[in-house]
Design an enzyme around this catalytic site. Sequence first.
Site, PDB file in Angstrom:
ATOM      1  N   ARG A 127       0.839  -1.185  -0.011  1.00 49.64           N
ATOM      2  CA  ARG A 127      -0.087   0.108  -0.039  1.00 49.64           C
ATOM      3  C   ARG A 127       0.859   1.203   0.001  1.00 49.64           C
ATOM      4  NH1 ARG A 127      -4.616   0.525   4.364  1.00 49.64           N
ATOM      5  NH2 ARG A 127      -2.921   0.872   5.850  1.00 49.64           N
ATOM      6  N   LYS A 229      -2.889   6.523   1.496  1.00 54.36           N
ATOM      7  CA  LYS A 229      -2.597   6.956   2.992  1.00 54.36           C
ATOM      8  C   LYS A 229      -1.458   8.164   2.964  1.00 54.36           C
ATOM      9  CE  LYS A 229      -2.422   4.652   7.433  1.00 54.36           C
ATOM     10  NZ  LYS A 229      -3.503   5.235   7.992  1.00 54.36           N
ATOM     11  N   GLU A 265     -15.923   6.635   4.326  1.00 54.40           N
ATOM     12  CA  GLU A 265     -15.481   5.802   5.604  1.00 54.40           C
ATOM     13  C   GLU A 265     -15.481   7.005   6.791  1.00 54.40           C
ATOM     14  OE1 GLU A 265     -11.280   5.291   4.991  1.00 54.40           O
ATOM     15  OE2 GLU A 265     -11.229   6.464   3.163  1.00 54.40           O
TER      16      GLU A 265
HETATM   17  N1  PLP Z   1      -9.292   4.697   6.322  1.00 53.53           N
HETATM   18  C1  PLP Z   1      -8.440   5.259   6.676  1.00 53.53           C
HETATM   19  C2  PLP Z   1      -8.457   6.740   6.363  1.00 53.53           C
HETATM   20  C3  PLP Z   1      -7.505   5.363   7.712  1.00 53.53           C
HETATM   21  O1  PLP Z   1      -6.468   6.178   8.179  1.00 53.53           O
HETATM   22  C4  PLP Z   1      -7.179   3.843   8.188  1.00 53.53           C
HETATM   23  C5  PLP Z   1      -6.109   3.410   8.945  1.00 53.53           C
HETATM   24  O2  PLP Z   1      -4.965   3.397   8.619  1.00 53.53           O
HETATM   25  C6  PLP Z   1      -8.026   2.930   7.517  1.00 53.53           C
HETATM   26  C7  PLP Z   1      -9.120   3.342   6.919  1.00 53.53           C
HETATM   27  C8  PLP Z   1      -7.958   1.387   8.074  1.00 53.53           C
HETATM   28  O3  PLP Z   1      -6.836   0.802   7.239  1.00 53.53           O
HETATM   29  P1  PLP Z   1      -6.197  -0.207   7.953  1.00 53.53           P
HETATM   30  O4  PLP Z   1      -7.165  -1.142   8.032  1.00 53.53           O
HETATM   31  O5  PLP Z   1      -5.218  -0.728   6.797  1.00 53.53           O
HETATM   32  O6  PLP Z   1      -5.638   0.067   9.188  1.00 53.53           O
END
Ligand code: PLP
Length: 382
Positions: A127, A229, A265
Amino acid sequence: MRFKSLSFQRRLQTSFNSKDKTYRYFSSNPAFALQQPRKASYNEDENGEMEWEKLGFGPVSTDFMYSMKCCEDGNFVQGNLTHYGNIEFSPFAAVLNYGQGIIEGLKVNRKEDGRLLLFRPDQHALRMKMGAQRMCMPSPSIHQFTHAVKQTALANIRWVPPPGKGSLYIRPLLIGSGPVLGVGPAPEFMFLTYASPVGNYFKQDKTPLSLYVEEEEVRAFSGGVGGVKSVSNYGPVLKTLVRAKSLGFSDVLYLDSVNKKYLEEVSAANIFTLKGNVISTPPTSGTILPGITRKSIIEIARGLGFQVEERSISVHELTEADEVFCTGTAVGVAAVGSVTYRGTRFEFKVGENTVCQALGSTLVGIQTGLIEDKKEWIINIH
Ligand code: PLP
């Protein structure tokens, strides 16, 4: 960039035991090995013992961090561990001025037998790679990323909470560290990993989340960077998050930027609904972060016989769900007790015998070694 107060820059090295697939670290400098580790500034009782029960989700200064620089050819070279501490940049650093940076976040858990378990580092590395491409940055290889994470965990081993008391959260950061004035990519890049022991993300541990549906401001838009991210994704949501928290909500639920109708989200977590035997979550087609927890929960749920759909979910449909939950490395699988939309509060099933609880305990079981890892998601690092 140089590390403040690190003229010594002592190096740690690791050894890999191919037999039991574990890493151990040792210092090439005896003085370093003997050095008394620095104490934490808080979370310690009067005897200097960590009070693991009091762990929340905040930065704790641990002992070491790992860093690696990128050469002009776009390749990262041999990184090394240094003492944890502040870092110095030019005020013109691209990350500070134009937000050229990507973060990751993953957890290390301590198993009852003392082993350290790392959850799906390859997925986090991938990612970061995709995010780096979008942000016009070179990225470390999957191996370099995973190696850095392991080194950081091992060097900070005393900060990994006992089983059931929390995790060591590792934060990989990739930044444009070199100076720029006109808009453009940095001439130099830096990859860092550092760590903090963490407990629950939300203050009220077992209390179901209360979400506020944000209708005015959006988190991401088509063609933007919502799906990676990027550090630039988080500043813009602070205003809505602080406002929702001041009104007593746990977090914000964002909607799509075009229709302001479909779920996107939460600030740092993905969203799921359950209706009957069908679990649904919005598709990650550019504006939503493809969570590693989300991906894992989809797989676990399908394995348990649920029908899982990745499709658009309207707020109206959400209000009719049986259960709602959020997923993320930091939040785990968190039950949503209520969602407030246009002044109306909609409630959902929470607690014992919920699907959310079954999925959450399966995931935590795998992550902490209590449930056999048949999917090869776990890496033993010690
Ligand atoms: N959505 C956002 C905006 C996030 O910052 C995160 C956390 O990293 C997630 C979703 C969940 O991602 P993950 O399950 O890879 O931690």
